[in-house]
Motif scaffolding. Sequence first.
Motif, mmCIF file in Angstrom:
data_model
loop_
_atom_site.group_PDB
_atom_site.id
_atom_site.type_symbol
_atom_site.label_atom_id
_atom_site.label_comp_id
_atom_site.label_asym_id
_atom_site.label_seq_id
_atom_site.Cartn_x
_atom_site.Cartn_y
_atom_site.Cartn_z
ATOM 1 N N ALA A 168 0.812 -1.213 0.000
ATOM 2 C CA ALA A 168 0.000 0.000 0.000
ATOM 3 C C ALA A 168 0.854 1.275 0.000
ATOM 4 C CB ALA A 168 -0.935 0.008 1.201
ATOM 5 N N SER A 185 4.396 3.302 -1.741
ATOM 6 C CA SER A 185 5.492 3.275 -2.701
ATOM 7 C C SER A 185 6.393 4.470 -2.428
ATOM 8 C CB SER A 185 4.963 3.291 -4.138
ATOM 9 O OG SER A 185 4.504 4.555 -4.484
ATOM 10 N N LEU A 186 7.653 4.332 -2.830
ATOM 11 C CA LEU A 186 8.636 5.382 -2.551
ATOM 12 C C LEU A 186 8.978 6.115 -3.839
ATOM 13 C CD1 LEU A 186 10.354 6.226 0.040
ATOM 14 C CD2 LEU A 186 12.259 5.225 -1.205
ATOM 15 N N ILE A 187 8.561 7.356 -3.917
ATOM 16 C CA ILE A 187 8.823 8.167 -5.108
ATOM 17 C C ILE A 187 9.633 9.384 -4.687
ATOM 18 C CG2 ILE A 187 7.771 9.394 -7.064
ATOM 19 C CD1 ILE A 187 6.979 6.456 -6.996
ATOM 20 N N ILE A 214 4.432 7.311 -0.651
ATOM 21 C CA ILE A 214 3.052 7.729 -0.868
ATOM 22 C C ILE A 214 2.125 6.554 -0.508
ATOM 23 C CG2 ILE A 214 3.404 9.619 -2.524
ATOM 24 C CD1 ILE A 214 2.793 7.780 -4.792
ATOM 25 N N ILE A 253 1.154 -1.598 -7.665
ATOM 26 C CA ILE A 253 1.948 -0.591 -6.946
ATOM 27 C C ILE A 253 3.389 -1.085 -6.800
ATOM 28 C CG2 ILE A 253 2.207 0.640 -4.752
ATOM 29 C CD1 ILE A 253 -0.904 0.209 -4.431
ATOM 30 N N GLN A 292 6.808 0.275 -8.560
ATOM 31 C CA GLN A 292 7.975 0.654 -7.755
ATOM 32 C C GLN A 292 9.258 0.107 -8.394
ATOM 33 O OE1 GLN A 292 7.871 2.317 -4.380
ATOM 34 N NE2 GLN A 292 9.941 2.653 -5.125
ATOM 35 N N VAL A 330 10.215 2.322 -11.181
ATOM 36 C CA VAL A 330 10.804 3.558 -10.647
ATOM 37 C C VAL A 330 12.243 3.281 -10.190
ATOM 38 C CG1 VAL A 330 10.652 5.303 -8.815
ATOM 39 C CG2 VAL A 330 8.569 4.448 -9.895
ATOM 40 N N VAL A 338 1.583 6.007 -9.406
ATOM 41 C CA VAL A 338 3.029 5.930 -9.133
ATOM 42 C C VAL A 338 3.805 6.545 -10.311
ATOM 43 C CG1 VAL A 338 4.993 4.377 -8.761
ATOM 44 C CG2 VAL A 338 2.797 3.893 -7.661
ATOM 45 N N ALA A 372 6.216 9.800 -10.316
ATOM 46 C CA ALA A 372 7.632 9.629 -10.645
ATOM 47 C C ALA A 372 7.971 10.206 -12.024
ATOM 48 C CB ALA A 372 7.992 8.153 -10.590
#
Lengths: 279, 120
Positions: A80, A82-84, A89, B52, B56, B59, B78, B82
């Motif tokens: 749930a 994510s790293l942006i 988030i 998701i 990731q 990304v 996402v 990004a």
Amino acid sequence: MRIAVLSGKGGTGKTFVSVNLAVTAKNAVYIDCDVEEPNGRLFFKPQNIKEDEVHTLLPRLFEEKCIGCRKCVDLCRFNALSLIKNKPIVFQEVCHSCGACSLVCPTGAIYEVERPIGVVESGFYGTVQVVTGILNVGEASGVPVIRNALKAENAEKKTMIIDCPPGSACTVMESVQTADYCVLVVEATAFGLHNFKMVYELVTLLKKPCGIVINKGDHVYAQLESFCKENNIPVLCRIPYKEKLARIGARAGIACEEDEETGEQFLALLEKIKGEVEK
Amino acid sequence: MKIAIPVNEMRVEAEVCVSFGRAPYFLFYDTESRETEFIPNPAAAAQGGAGIKAAQAIVDGAANVLLTVRSGENAAEVFHAAKIMVYKTTKVTAKENIDEFEKGQLAQMTHFHAGFHGKI
């Protein structure tokens, strides 16, 4: 005594059996756990209603405290987060409110906020306390609302009737978890038997004693009878199809109060369940 | 520029996987160095939130562009955050779609489907 009423297939008569059992028991708490479509209240029309909002927790971020270490993202088993650009988030529909992200955060950058997802209503129909879990439209999981509805604990050791959601998913497991006995309402058809087998497997897995009520059970459906025989499942009651009952139901009347034969049947059913629980 | 593509096998001629989140592998292709790299999709067998987690990985692989058959709206969020551009594939293999993209023949994806999970 906590009695859960479930069925697998929708529309077999869970609410019909639950409402009539609660009225027959008189000193009872009826809990509607079918939170996506609670309709026991249509029959009870409860008075003196009190409402309690149900919340679930959602992670939020103190951006200045976050060091982008990614621990929360990697730990979340529901994916749930994510790293942006080095900041997490949150996807709120995917979040299961487990709180792991805020526990693992080394800098205390994650805190949790409450998000309303439904209400639990409580009112009275004579001596019957009527508790209704209501999930807001569009919410993904009714489990927190069911959990709160079941907290309507009673000190006076009243009979508790738990009207479960259809199917055999998480919401049903949550609803029957505290039950002493499960009443499975079955329709004497191929479809009814198929879905009954699924809930039967579920309650067996949860090690709950159970018995069945065959609704609209005028005719004998051989496969159902032999399945019950093979597995030693007691048939507690057979409710025949009667146009009178359909008419009472259609105008949201309570059958055991309006039809003498049905009243006697539910009295006998309640006694049988008590006997089974004491075994 | 780095292009990412969900693929069924670890080769440039492999078919583009029809699922983004559940694709077995991701192909990364560098348009300048012409080098390719394959990584297993960490979300291929995820219980939920696969889109998701897969996004990731795109990304983290530092892709600028994703070529895919389809994508869900969580993954799209996402990519948006990004600043990864998503294009819809028109051919069967990864290689064919890279060629199409380099010729400017692919269009940006405008429709992202709703998630299948969380609706239990």
